[in-house]
Design an enzyme around this catalytic site. Structure first.
Site, PDB file in Angstrom:
ATOM      1  N   HIS A 111       0.798  -1.043  -0.062  1.00 53.24           N
ATOM      2  CA  HIS A 111       0.024  -0.150   0.193  1.00 53.24           C
ATOM      3  C   HIS A 111       0.787   1.371   0.012  1.00 53.24           C
ATOM      4  O   HIS A 111       0.408   2.388   0.126  1.00 53.24           O
ATOM      5  CB  HIS A 111      -0.958   0.051   1.133  1.00 53.24           C
ATOM      6  CG  HIS A 111      -1.780  -0.897   1.310  1.00 53.24           C
ATOM      7  ND1 HIS A 111      -2.804  -1.622   0.500  1.00 53.24           N
ATOM      8  CD2 HIS A 111      -2.353  -1.939   2.398  1.00 53.24           C
ATOM      9  CE1 HIS A 111      -3.442  -2.260   0.762  1.00 53.24           C
ATOM     10  NE2 HIS A 111      -3.250  -2.590   1.942  1.00 53.24           N
TER      11      HIS A 111
ATOM     12  N   SER B  75     -15.967   0.935   2.430  1.00 53.82           N
ATOM     13  CA  SER B  75     -15.663  -0.083   2.698  1.00 53.82           C
ATOM     14  C   SER B  75     -14.539  -0.333   3.905  1.00 53.82           C
ATOM     15  O   SER B  75     -14.636  -1.054   4.648  1.00 53.82           O
ATOM     16  CB  SER B  75     -14.690  -0.552   1.516  1.00 53.82           C
ATOM     17  OG  SER B  75     -14.334  -1.981   1.390  1.00 53.82           O
TER      18      SER B  75
HETATM   19  P1  A3P Z   1     -16.724  -3.682  -0.275  1.00 54.52           P
HETATM   20  O1  A3P Z   1     -16.547  -3.444   1.290  1.00 54.52           O
HETATM   21  O2  A3P Z   1     -17.117  -2.506  -1.122  1.00 54.52           O
HETATM   22  O3  A3P Z   1     -17.621  -4.985  -0.595  1.00 54.52           O
HETATM   23  P2  A3P Z   1      -9.191  -4.706  -0.590  1.00 54.52           P
HETATM   24  O4  A3P Z   1      -9.047  -6.257  -1.136  1.00 54.52           O
HETATM   25  O5  A3P Z   1      -8.306  -3.687  -1.244  1.00 54.52           O
HETATM   26  O6  A3P Z   1      -9.108  -4.771   0.753  1.00 54.52           O
HETATM   27  O7  A3P Z   1     -10.674  -4.290  -0.807  1.00 54.52           O
HETATM   28  C1  A3P Z   1     -11.913  -5.080  -0.424  1.00 54.52           C
HETATM   29  C2  A3P Z   1     -13.133  -4.669  -1.086  1.00 54.52           C
HETATM   30  O8  A3P Z   1     -13.008  -5.183  -2.562  1.00 54.52           O
HETATM   31  C3  A3P Z   1     -14.474  -5.028  -0.462  1.00 54.52           C
HETATM   32  O9  A3P Z   1     -15.437  -3.887  -0.826  1.00 54.52           O
HETATM   33  C4  A3P Z   1     -14.466  -6.318  -1.024  1.00 54.52           C
HETATM   34  O10 A3P Z   1     -16.035  -6.711  -0.930  1.00 54.52           O
HETATM   35  C5  A3P Z   1     -14.221  -6.179  -2.561  1.00 54.52           C
HETATM   36  N1  A3P Z   1     -13.829  -7.479  -3.007  1.00 54.52           N
HETATM   37  C6  A3P Z   1     -12.942  -8.170  -2.591  1.00 54.52           C
HETATM   38  N2  A3P Z   1     -12.736  -9.306  -3.473  1.00 54.52           N
HETATM   39  C7  A3P Z   1     -13.254  -8.757  -4.803  1.00 54.52           C
HETATM   40  C8  A3P Z   1     -13.615  -9.615  -5.763  1.00 54.52           C
HETATM   41  N3  A3P Z   1     -13.242 -10.823  -6.262  1.00 54.52           N
HETATM   42  N4  A3P Z   1     -14.316  -9.130  -6.815  1.00 54.52           N
HETATM   43  C9  A3P Z   1     -14.902  -7.561  -6.446  1.00 54.52           C
HETATM   44  N5  A3P Z   1     -14.737  -7.041  -5.365  1.00 54.52           N
HETATM   45  C10 A3P Z   1     -13.989  -7.783  -4.306  1.00 54.52           C
END
Ligand code: A3P
Length: 300
Positions: free
Chosen positions: A105, A135
């Site tokens: 990050h 999120s």
């Molecule tokens: P939401 O909280 O809006 O649902 P990161 O992976 O950077 O931590 O981000 C997490 C966000 O990406 C969450 O969003 C999560 O639900 C979403 N996410 C995780 N896996 C995913 C996938 N395979 N396809 C689409 N969105 C995904």
């Protein structure tokens, strides 16, 4: 979320990551074949890890034997600041097979020099800040028993986020740092938005594959390999796997990385006044950059 942050080179970093980040700057030696996945937290890191891992390893594991069926994407792709920190005496991380895929990050200006100087590739993904914040907020609630942080209200958290005080923030400088790097050298830095992947994942899988030098052959396209990867890495599939429902890392529950996976869910959390403040902020911070975000899902 009450987690202590420390400012370094104009960005806020969680105190617990500060030493790993300094050690990464000192010891991490990028190889030309490395692939660095860089993200603002909650922008699609988990998704990008699953996709890149599947693209790179598609000849090693048939889709129905993918390690992603039994391991969380965060355990198949390492975060390089942790990796380097734990292996300071082995800075080349020779044990990791090539091409090495790492995630981070860290803002562009704080990346180890060797990443900028080598021919390694950087894939960056970000997301509209309304959904990003929503999120993030839910993620903190979900993990609150584990992170020992002092609870704060959504109003307070939102105010801090808008003032730039958030982990790896200010988010607009994080995004602009990679955006400018992409404009400067689009062969080196690929710039993706969560909303665009949601809109056309097959197109982006092919684009990522080409960018990192693993393009799909016509034969593979005919066999539907792109669609198979898209299905394997989809929110629906990953979030329903046992490992992602019940497993956890030392810090986070794996299930907390899969919440809704939608564009526009912020409307269920933020007041119109909050949204207006953020939209004005986006407009002023991104002005003249040519960068814009969708904040609603066009299909709904
Ligand atoms: P939401 O909280 O809006 O649902 P990161 O992976 O950077 O931590 O981000 C997490 C966000 O990406 C969450 O969003 C999560 O639900 C979403 N996410 C995780 N896996 C995913 C996938 N395979 N396809 C689409 N969105 C995904």
């Amino acid at each position: 979320n009450g987690e202590q942050l420390v400012k370094y080179k104009e960005f806020w970093f969680p105190v617990r990551l500060f030493r790993p980040i300094l050690s990464t700057q000192k010891y991490f030696k990028a190889k030309n074949t490395d692939i660095i996945l860089s993200t603002t937290p909650k922008s699609g890191t988990t998704w990008l890890k699953a996709l890149t891992y599947s693209i790179v390893n598609r000849h090693m594991y048939p889709i129905d034997q993918s390690p992603l069926l039994t391991s969380n994407p965060h355990s198949v792709v390492d975060t390089f600041e942790f990796h380097t920190y734990l292996k300071q005496e082995n800075p080349d991380l020779e044990c990791v097979p090539n091409p090495r895929i790492f995630s981070t990050h860290i803002s562009f200006n704080v990346l180890p020099d060797s990443i900028r100087e080598s021919e390694c590739k950087i894939i960056y993904i970000c997301r509209n800040p309304l959904d990003l914040f929503t999120s993030f907020w839910n993620f903190l609630l979900e993990n609150k028993e584990d992170n020992h942080a002092k609870p704060i209200s959504i109003d307070e958290a939102f105010d801090m986020f808008c003032k730039g005080y958030s982990a790896f923030g200010p988010f607009w400088d994080h995004i602009l740092g990679y955006w400018n790097a992409h404009l400067n050298d689009s062969e080196k830095v690929m710039f993706l938005k969560y909303e665009d992947l949601k809109e056309d994942i097959a197109f982006h899988i092919k684009k990522i594959a080409e960018f990192i030098g693993f393009p799909f052959s016509l034969e593979e396209e005919k066999q539907g390999v792109v669609e198979q990867i898209s299905r394997l890495c989809s929110f629906e599939n990953l979030s329903n796997l046992d490992v992602n429902k019940t497993g956890s890392s030392m810090i986070f529950k794996y299930s907390s990385f899969f919440r809704k996976g939608k564009v526009g869910d912020w409307t269920n959390y933020l007041t119109p006044a909050m949204a207006e403040r953020m939209l004005n902020l986006m407009e002023s911070k991104l002005k003249g950059s040519g960068l814009m975000f969708k904040t609603y899902d066009d299909k709904t």
